[in-house]
Design a protein around this motif. Structure first.
Motif, PDB file in Angstrom:
ATOM      1  N   PRO A 103      -4.098 -16.497   2.305  1.00  0.00           N
ATOM      2  CA  PRO A 103      -4.586 -17.772   2.843  1.00  0.00           C
ATOM      3  C   PRO A 103      -3.682 -18.294   3.961  1.00  0.00           C
ATOM      4  CG  PRO A 103      -4.733 -17.787   0.457  1.00  0.00           C
ATOM      5  CD  PRO A 103      -3.999 -16.528   0.825  1.00  0.00           C
ATOM      6  N   THR A 104      -4.301 -18.787   5.022  1.00  0.00           N
ATOM      7  CA  THR A 104      -3.546 -19.284   6.168  1.00  0.00           C
ATOM      8  C   THR A 104      -4.119 -20.608   6.649  1.00  0.00           C
ATOM      9  OG1 THR A 104      -4.943 -17.897   7.600  1.00  0.00           O
ATOM     10  CG2 THR A 104      -2.752 -17.047   7.043  1.00  0.00           C
ATOM     11  N   CYS A 105      -3.241 -21.428   7.207  1.00  0.00           N
ATOM     12  CA  CYS A 105      -3.638 -22.658   7.886  1.00  0.00           C
ATOM     13  C   CYS A 105      -3.152 -22.556   9.324  1.00  0.00           C
ATOM     14  CB  CYS A 105      -3.032 -23.880   7.205  1.00  0.00           C
ATOM     15  SG  CYS A 105      -3.406 -25.438   8.056  1.00  0.00           S
ATOM     16  N   HIS A 106      -4.072 -22.619  10.266  1.00  0.00           N
ATOM     17  CA  HIS A 106      -3.754 -22.469  11.682  1.00  0.00           C
ATOM     18  C   HIS A 106      -3.754 -23.850  12.325  1.00  0.00           C
ATOM     19  CE1 HIS A 106      -4.400 -18.033  11.534  1.00  0.00           C
ATOM     20  NE2 HIS A 106      -5.074 -18.416  10.463  1.00  0.00           N
ATOM     21  N   LYS A 143       0.814  -1.208   0.000  1.00  0.00           N
ATOM     22  CA  LYS A 143       0.000   0.000   0.000  1.00  0.00           C
ATOM     23  C   LYS A 143       0.852   1.264   0.000  1.00  0.00           C
ATOM     24  CE  LYS A 143      -3.969  -2.063   2.403  1.00  0.00           C
ATOM     25  NZ  LYS A 143      -4.754  -2.069   3.662  1.00  0.00           N
ATOM     26  N   GLU A 144       1.949   1.246   0.762  1.00  0.00           N
ATOM     27  CA  GLU A 144       2.728   2.468   0.933  1.00  0.00           C
ATOM     28  C   GLU A 144       3.821   2.644  -0.113  1.00  0.00           C
ATOM     29  OE1 GLU A 144       4.100   3.318   4.841  1.00  0.00           O
ATOM     30  OE2 GLU A 144       2.196   2.777   5.803  1.00  0.00           O
ATOM     31  N   TYR A 145       4.395   1.529  -0.584  1.00  0.00           N
ATOM     32  CA  TYR A 145       5.558   1.638  -1.470  1.00  0.00           C
ATOM     33  C   TYR A 145       5.377   0.930  -2.811  1.00  0.00           C
ATOM     34  CZ  TYR A 145       7.537   2.752   3.109  1.00  0.00           C
ATOM     35  OH  TYR A 145       7.762   3.285   4.353  1.00  0.00           O
ATOM     36  N   GLY A 146       4.276   0.208  -2.971  1.00  0.00           N
ATOM     37  CA  GLY A 146       4.053  -0.485  -4.236  1.00  0.00           C
ATOM     38  C   GLY A 146       4.813  -1.787  -4.381  1.00  0.00           C
ATOM     39  N   ARG A 147       5.428  -2.274  -3.304  1.00  0.00           N
ATOM     40  CA  ARG A 147       6.117  -3.569  -3.368  1.00  0.00           C
ATOM     41  C   ARG A 147       5.077  -4.684  -3.341  1.00  0.00           C
ATOM     42  NH1 ARG A 147       7.085  -7.657   0.011  1.00  0.00           N
ATOM     43  NH2 ARG A 147       8.973  -8.931  -0.267  1.00  0.00           N
ATOM     44  N   GLU A 148       5.080  -5.529  -4.346  1.00  0.00           N
ATOM     45  CA  GLU A 148       4.104  -6.606  -4.404  1.00  0.00           C
ATOM     46  C   GLU A 148       4.480  -7.723  -3.422  1.00  0.00           C
ATOM     47  OE1 GLU A 148       1.133  -6.987  -5.906  1.00  0.00           O
ATOM     48  OE2 GLU A 148       1.389  -4.853  -6.361  1.00  0.00           O
ATOM     49  N   PRO A 149       3.543  -8.161  -2.607  1.00  0.00           N
ATOM     50  CA  PRO A 149       3.827  -9.253  -1.663  1.00  0.00           C
ATOM     51  C   PRO A 149       4.251 -10.526  -2.390  1.00  0.00           C
ATOM     52  CG  PRO A 149       1.768  -8.151  -1.095  1.00  0.00           C
ATOM     53  CD  PRO A 149       2.174  -7.635  -2.442  1.00  0.00           C
ATOM     54  N   ARG A 150       5.192 -11.231  -1.802  1.00  0.00           N
ATOM     55  CA  ARG A 150       5.665 -12.489  -2.373  1.00  0.00           C
ATOM     56  C   ARG A 150       5.009 -13.704  -1.713  1.00  0.00           C
ATOM     57  NH1 ARG A 150      10.374 -12.443  -5.452  1.00  0.00           N
ATOM     58  NH2 ARG A 150      11.454 -10.434  -5.626  1.00  0.00           N
ATOM     59  N   LEU A 151       4.593 -13.554  -0.458  1.00  0.00           N
ATOM     60  CA  LEU A 151       4.087 -14.693   0.300  1.00  0.00           C
ATOM     61  C   LEU A 151       2.610 -14.922  -0.005  1.00  0.00           C
ATOM     62  CD1 LEU A 151       5.848 -13.919   3.697  1.00  0.00           C
ATOM     63  CD2 LEU A 151       6.642 -15.414   1.841  1.00  0.00           C
ATOM     64  N   LYS A 152       2.292 -16.145  -0.384  1.00  0.00           N
ATOM     65  CA  LYS A 152       0.931 -16.481  -0.805  1.00  0.00           C
ATOM     66  C   LYS A 152       0.224 -17.431   0.153  1.00  0.00           C
ATOM     67  CE  LYS A 152       2.171 -16.029  -5.715  1.00  0.00           C
ATOM     68  NZ  LYS A 152       3.573 -15.651  -5.465  1.00  0.00           N
ATOM     69  N   LEU A 153       0.939 -17.915   1.176  1.00  0.00           N
ATOM     70  CA  LEU A 153       0.359 -18.880   2.111  1.00  0.00           C
ATOM     71  C   LEU A 153       1.126 -18.826   3.423  1.00  0.00           C
ATOM     72  CD1 LEU A 153      -1.507 -21.353   2.737  1.00  0.00           C
ATOM     73  CD2 LEU A 153       0.296 -22.801   1.761  1.00  0.00           C
ATOM     74  N   GLY A 154       0.390 -18.921   4.533  1.00  0.00           N
ATOM     75  CA  GLY A 154       1.012 -18.988   5.846  1.00  0.00           C
ATOM     76  C   GLY A 154       0.547 -20.229   6.591  1.00  0.00           C
ATOM     77  N   ILE A 155       1.493 -21.038   7.079  1.00  0.00           N
ATOM     78  CA  ILE A 155       1.190 -22.193   7.920  1.00  0.00           C
ATOM     79  C   ILE A 155       1.648 -21.832   9.326  1.00  0.00           C
ATOM     80  CG2 ILE A 155       1.439 -24.679   8.234  1.00  0.00           C
ATOM     81  CD1 ILE A 155       0.274 -23.854   5.518  1.00  0.00           C
ATOM     82  N   LEU A 156       0.705 -21.685  10.248  1.00  0.00           N
ATOM     83  CA  LEU A 156       0.998 -21.116  11.559  1.00  0.00           C
ATOM     84  C   LEU A 156       0.706 -22.144  12.644  1.00  0.00           C
ATOM     85  CD1 LEU A 156      -0.715 -17.687  10.790  1.00  0.00           C
ATOM     86  CD2 LEU A 156       1.690 -18.307  10.452  1.00  0.00           C
ATOM     87  N   PHE A 157       1.767 -22.691  13.239  1.00  0.00           N
ATOM     88  CA  PHE A 157       1.649 -23.674  14.310  1.00  0.00           C
ATOM     89  C   PHE A 157       1.611 -22.949  15.654  1.00  0.00           C
ATOM     90  CE2 PHE A 157       3.573 -26.114  10.891  1.00  0.00           C
ATOM     91  CZ  PHE A 157       3.090 -27.408  11.044  1.00  0.00           C
ATOM     92  N   SER A 158       0.514 -23.110  16.392  1.00  0.00           N
ATOM     93  CA  SER A 158       0.403 -22.500  17.728  1.00  0.00           C
ATOM     94  C   SER A 158       0.842 -21.037  17.699  1.00  0.00           C
ATOM     95  CB  SER A 158       1.243 -23.280  18.751  1.00  0.00           C
ATOM     96  OG  SER A 158       0.802 -24.612  18.855  1.00  0.00           O
ATOM     97  N   GLY A 159       0.399 -20.330  16.675  1.00  0.00           N
ATOM     98  CA  GLY A 159       0.814 -18.941  16.507  1.00  0.00           C
ATOM     99  C   GLY A 159       0.144 -18.002  17.492  1.00  0.00           C
ATOM    100  N   TRP A 160       0.769 -16.852  17.683  1.00  0.00           N
ATOM    101  CA  TRP A 160       0.215 -15.800  18.527  1.00  0.00           C
ATOM    102  C   TRP A 160      -0.112 -14.591  17.671  1.00  0.00           C
ATOM    103  CZ3 TRP A 160       1.287 -14.597  24.207  1.00  0.00           C
ATOM    104  CH2 TRP A 160       1.082 -15.746  24.981  1.00  0.00           C
ATOM    105  N   PRO A 161      -0.898 -13.657  18.198  1.00  0.00           N
ATOM    106  CA  PRO A 161      -1.256 -12.472  17.416  1.00  0.00           C
ATOM    107  C   PRO A 161      -0.019 -11.716  16.949  1.00  0.00           C
ATOM    108  CG  PRO A 161      -2.532 -12.561  19.447  1.00  0.00           C
ATOM    109  CD  PRO A 161      -1.491 -13.628  19.545  1.00  0.00           C
ATOM    110  N   PRO A 162      -0.113 -11.069  15.806  1.00  0.00           N
ATOM    111  CA  PRO A 162       1.044 -10.364  15.251  1.00  0.00           C
ATOM    112  C   PRO A 162       1.420  -9.134  16.058  1.00  0.00           C
ATOM    113  CG  PRO A 162      -0.921  -9.910  13.964  1.00  0.00           C
ATOM    114  CD  PRO A 162      -1.299 -10.975  14.944  1.00  0.00           C
ATOM    115  N   LEU A 163       2.620  -8.660  15.784  1.00  0.00           N
ATOM    116  CA  LEU A 163       3.097  -7.403  16.359  1.00  0.00           C
ATOM    117  C   LEU A 163       2.876  -6.289  15.351  1.00  0.00           C
ATOM    118  CD1 LEU A 163       6.490  -8.673  17.831  1.00  0.00           C
ATOM    119  CD2 LEU A 163       4.301  -8.435  19.020  1.00  0.00           C
ATOM    120  N   ASP A 164       2.435  -5.147  15.842  1.00  0.00           N
ATOM    121  CA  ASP A 164       2.295  -3.992  14.960  1.00  0.00           C
ATOM    122  C   ASP A 164       3.666  -3.676  14.365  1.00  0.00           C
ATOM    123  OD1 ASP A 164       2.486  -0.976  14.404  1.00  0.00           O
ATOM    124  OD2 ASP A 164       0.326  -1.248  14.663  1.00  0.00           O
ATOM    125  N   PRO A 165       3.778  -3.646  13.036  1.00  0.00           N
ATOM    126  CA  PRO A 165       5.099  -3.485  12.415  1.00  0.00           C
ATOM    127  C   PRO A 165       5.740  -2.124  12.655  1.00  0.00           C
ATOM    128  CG  PRO A 165       3.361  -3.405  10.757  1.00  0.00           C
ATOM    129  CD  PRO A 165       2.710  -3.820  12.037  1.00  0.00           C
TER     130      PRO A 165
END
Length: 249
Positions: free
Chosen positions: A187-190, A145-167
């Protein structure tokens, strides 16, 4: 797909490779999965009474709180309230509202790795690594949104994950308080365990993801990566379906 693999706190890339080994073996049966392991740069030491749980040193972490300490919780002491968000918010308050001001440099390092490798298009994270993985997904969208860099990551596999940190601010994000702009749309798999005392943290993370593209797999255990072959094979099949849907889209 090639996965960026982010380990939990009090671990090393070597240790995480062993922890994730059965899942890797099962997921690689069709030869379409590759893995790139990255550990944190902060050397840490687990509480002496829990050292045996984490295996041999060295131990690393991605982030260190400049204030507060969620690590003060024993597993049995994590608050249980009427919703995952209320439980998480109380835990954060008890821990003196921890702030992780090095998160910006952590995410910058990971994005540089993703860009340099060129073919990483998914992320796996366990525990703290799941939290960092979720933060990375949010940061990629922020940079789009801010710089026009296209995201590369298309899937997240999150084992016992915790809420994210504000970047930017470094606080732990709780979905019912933070802006909708921080919804994770990738898309994510929790991968959760019904017996995990920190399950509410994982559910807060799940609730911050797009319900149309996020899935839950419950292995029924605790705060762990499953290693029993039947469970691992079932999980790998579950994840492979998500991978196939993304590749075929």
């Amino acid at each position: 797909m090639k996965f960026l693999c982010l380990l939990g706190a009090y671990c090393s890339a070597k240790g995480f490779t062993a922890q994730l080994g059965p899942f890797i073996t099962s997921l690689q049966q069709n030869g379409e999965a590759k893995f790139f392991f990255v550990q944190g740069e902060i050397e840490v030491h687990p509480p002496e009474e829990h050292a045996a749980f984490f295996g041999p040193p060295p131990y690393y972490s991605f982030c260190q709180a400049t204030r507060g300490n969620l690590g003060k919780f024993n597993m049995s002491d994590f608050p249980k309230r009427e919703s995952a968000e209320v439980s998480m918010r109380e835990a954060i308050e008890i821990a003196d509202n921890p702030t992780y001001l090095n998160i910006a440099s952590v995410l910058d390092r990971l994005i540089k790795i993703v860009d340099a490798e060129g073919d990483i298009d998914a992320v796996i994270g366990y525990s703290e690594g799941g939290q960092i993985a979720a933060s990375l997904l949010i940061e990629e969208e922020r940079r789009r949104k801010e710089y026009g860099r296209e995201p590369r990551l298309k899937l997240g596999i999150l084992f016992s994950g915790w809420p994210p940190l504000d970047p930017i601010k470094g606080h732990i994000m709780v979905g019912d308080e933070d802006s909708d702009e921080y919804e994770i749309t990738v898309p994510t798999c929790h991968v959760i365990g019904a017996q995990d005392p920190f399950l509410d943290g994982s559910m807060v993370l799940y609730n911050m993801c797009d319900p149309d593209t996020s899935e839950i797999y419950d292995h029924g255990g605790g705060h762990m990566i499953p290693r029993v072959k039947k469970t691992v094979d079932d999980l790998a099949s579950f994840v492979r379906e998500q991978m196939d849907a993304i590749v075929g889209a």
